[in-house]
Design a protein around this motif. Structure first.
Motif, PDB file in Angstrom:
ATOM      1  N   PRO A  98       0.885  -1.308  -0.067  1.00 49.52           N
ATOM      2  CA  PRO A  98      -0.006  -0.033  -0.011  1.00 49.52           C
ATOM      3  C   PRO A  98       0.764   1.457   0.011  1.00 49.52           C
ATOM      4  O   PRO A  98       0.429   2.196  -0.644  1.00 49.52           O
ATOM      5  CB  PRO A  98      -0.814  -0.089   1.186  1.00 49.52           C
ATOM      6  CG  PRO A  98      -0.808  -1.521   1.549  1.00 49.52           C
ATOM      7  CD  PRO A  98       0.418  -2.020   1.018  1.00 49.52           C
ATOM      8  N   VAL A  99       1.851   1.277   0.625  1.00 57.10           N
ATOM      9  CA  VAL A  99       3.041   2.431   0.775  1.00 57.10           C
ATOM     10  C   VAL A  99       3.380   2.787  -0.800  1.00 57.10           C
ATOM     11  O   VAL A  99       3.570   3.916  -1.253  1.00 57.10           O
ATOM     12  CB  VAL A  99       4.103   1.983   1.701  1.00 57.10           C
ATOM     13  CG1 VAL A  99       5.088   3.313   1.627  1.00 57.10           C
ATOM     14  CG2 VAL A  99       3.477   2.141   3.186  1.00 57.10           C
ATOM     15  N   GLU A 100       3.949   1.670  -1.199  1.00 52.03           N
ATOM     16  CA  GLU A 100       4.363   1.799  -2.897  1.00 52.03           C
ATOM     17  C   GLU A 100       3.526   2.242  -3.690  1.00 52.03           C
ATOM     18  O   GLU A 100       3.651   3.049  -4.361  1.00 52.03           O
ATOM     19  CB  GLU A 100       5.035   0.482  -3.397  1.00 52.03           C
ATOM     20  CG  GLU A 100       6.268  -0.035  -2.714  1.00 52.03           C
ATOM     21  CD  GLU A 100       6.732  -1.221  -2.922  1.00 52.03           C
ATOM     22  OE1 GLU A 100       7.955  -1.408  -3.160  1.00 52.03           O
ATOM     23  OE2 GLU A 100       5.913  -2.082  -3.213  1.00 52.03           O
ATOM     24  N   GLU A 101       2.100   1.743  -3.614  1.00 53.83           N
ATOM     25  CA  GLU A 101       0.870   2.331  -4.285  1.00 53.83           C
ATOM     26  C   GLU A 101       0.756   3.925  -4.075  1.00 53.83           C
ATOM     27  O   GLU A 101       0.422   4.606  -5.134  1.00 53.83           O
ATOM     28  CB  GLU A 101      -0.356   1.591  -4.170  1.00 53.83           C
ATOM     29  CG  GLU A 101      -0.327   0.228  -4.778  1.00 53.83           C
ATOM     30  CD  GLU A 101      -1.709  -0.823  -4.384  1.00 53.83           C
ATOM     31  OE1 GLU A 101      -2.382  -0.244  -3.913  1.00 53.83           O
ATOM     32  OE2 GLU A 101      -1.498  -1.812  -4.736  1.00 53.83           O
ATOM     33  N   GLU A 102       0.609   4.272  -3.009  1.00 55.07           N
ATOM     34  CA  GLU A 102       0.435   5.566  -2.496  1.00 55.07           C
ATOM     35  C   GLU A 102       1.612   6.551  -2.994  1.00 55.07           C
ATOM     36  O   GLU A 102       1.235   7.433  -3.603  1.00 55.07           O
ATOM     37  CB  GLU A 102       0.395   5.713  -1.045  1.00 55.07           C
ATOM     38  CG  GLU A 102      -0.148   7.216  -0.546  1.00 55.07           C
ATOM     39  CD  GLU A 102      -1.492   7.493  -0.915  1.00 55.07           C
ATOM     40  OE1 GLU A 102      -1.662   8.652  -1.099  1.00 55.07           O
ATOM     41  OE2 GLU A 102      -2.211   6.439  -1.082  1.00 55.07           O
ATOM     42  N   LEU A 103       2.916   6.035  -2.910  1.00 53.98           N
ATOM     43  CA  LEU A 103       3.909   7.025  -3.492  1.00 53.98           C
ATOM     44  C   LEU A 103       3.974   6.957  -4.931  1.00 53.98           C
ATOM     45  O   LEU A 103       4.321   7.812  -5.562  1.00 53.98           O
ATOM     46  CB  LEU A 103       5.371   6.204  -3.330  1.00 53.98           C
ATOM     47  CG  LEU A 103       5.738   6.210  -1.837  1.00 53.98           C
ATOM     48  CD1 LEU A 103       6.930   5.549  -1.276  1.00 53.98           C
ATOM     49  CD2 LEU A 103       5.702   7.933  -1.327  1.00 53.98           C
ATOM     50  N   ASP A 104       3.217   5.905  -5.667  1.00 51.40           N
ATOM     51  CA  ASP A 104       3.229   6.054  -7.102  1.00 51.40           C
ATOM     52  C   ASP A 104       2.121   7.147  -7.553  1.00 51.40           C
ATOM     53  O   ASP A 104       2.044   7.439  -8.955  1.00 51.40           O
ATOM     54  CB  ASP A 104       2.802   4.702  -7.744  1.00 51.40           C
ATOM     55  CG  ASP A 104       3.945   3.764  -7.722  1.00 51.40           C
ATOM     56  OD1 ASP A 104       5.103   4.110  -7.666  1.00 51.40           O
ATOM     57  OD2 ASP A 104       3.996   2.583  -7.991  1.00 51.40           O
TER      58      ASP A 104
END
Length: 105
Positions: A98-104
């Motif tokens: 979820p953190v990587e998705e948010e950063l993208d």
């Protein structure tokens, strides 16, 4: 360049007691009189402790034609799952956190 087959590697390691590390596997193959291709295949495995023969099979590079008897589904499953957990992670498709998705975004 010749490649080892799965049967050749496992045949050279038939007397190995598990768990065994890479050094123990190489010593067992040499004492069993394994051909150079088998020794080369074992030299290429990661320096891990292997708990059974399946771990070794998933970690060695074998003859590209050794999977000719496998169905397309079996080859696809092998490509998806890769080898021993923790190895060759860069080759696996892993869902984003979820953190990587948010950063993208």
């Amino acid at each position: 360049m010749a490649h080892a087959t799965v049967d050749e590697v496992l045949g050279a390691l038939k007397d190995v007691d598990f768990p065994a590390d890479k050094t123990q596997l190489l010593e067992a193959a040499r004492s069993a009189g394994a051909p150079g291709e088998v020794i080369s295949a074992l030299r290429g495995i990661p320096p891990e402790t292997y708990t059974n023969r399946d771990d070794i099979v998933h970690s060695i590079r074998t003859d590209p034609d050794s999977d000719l008897g496998h169905t397309p589904a079996e080859r696809a499953e092998q490509a998806r799952e890769g080898g021993k957990p923790g190895l060759s992670q860069h080759l696996r498709e892993v869902p984003k956190t979820p953190v990587e998705e948010e950063l993208d975004r």
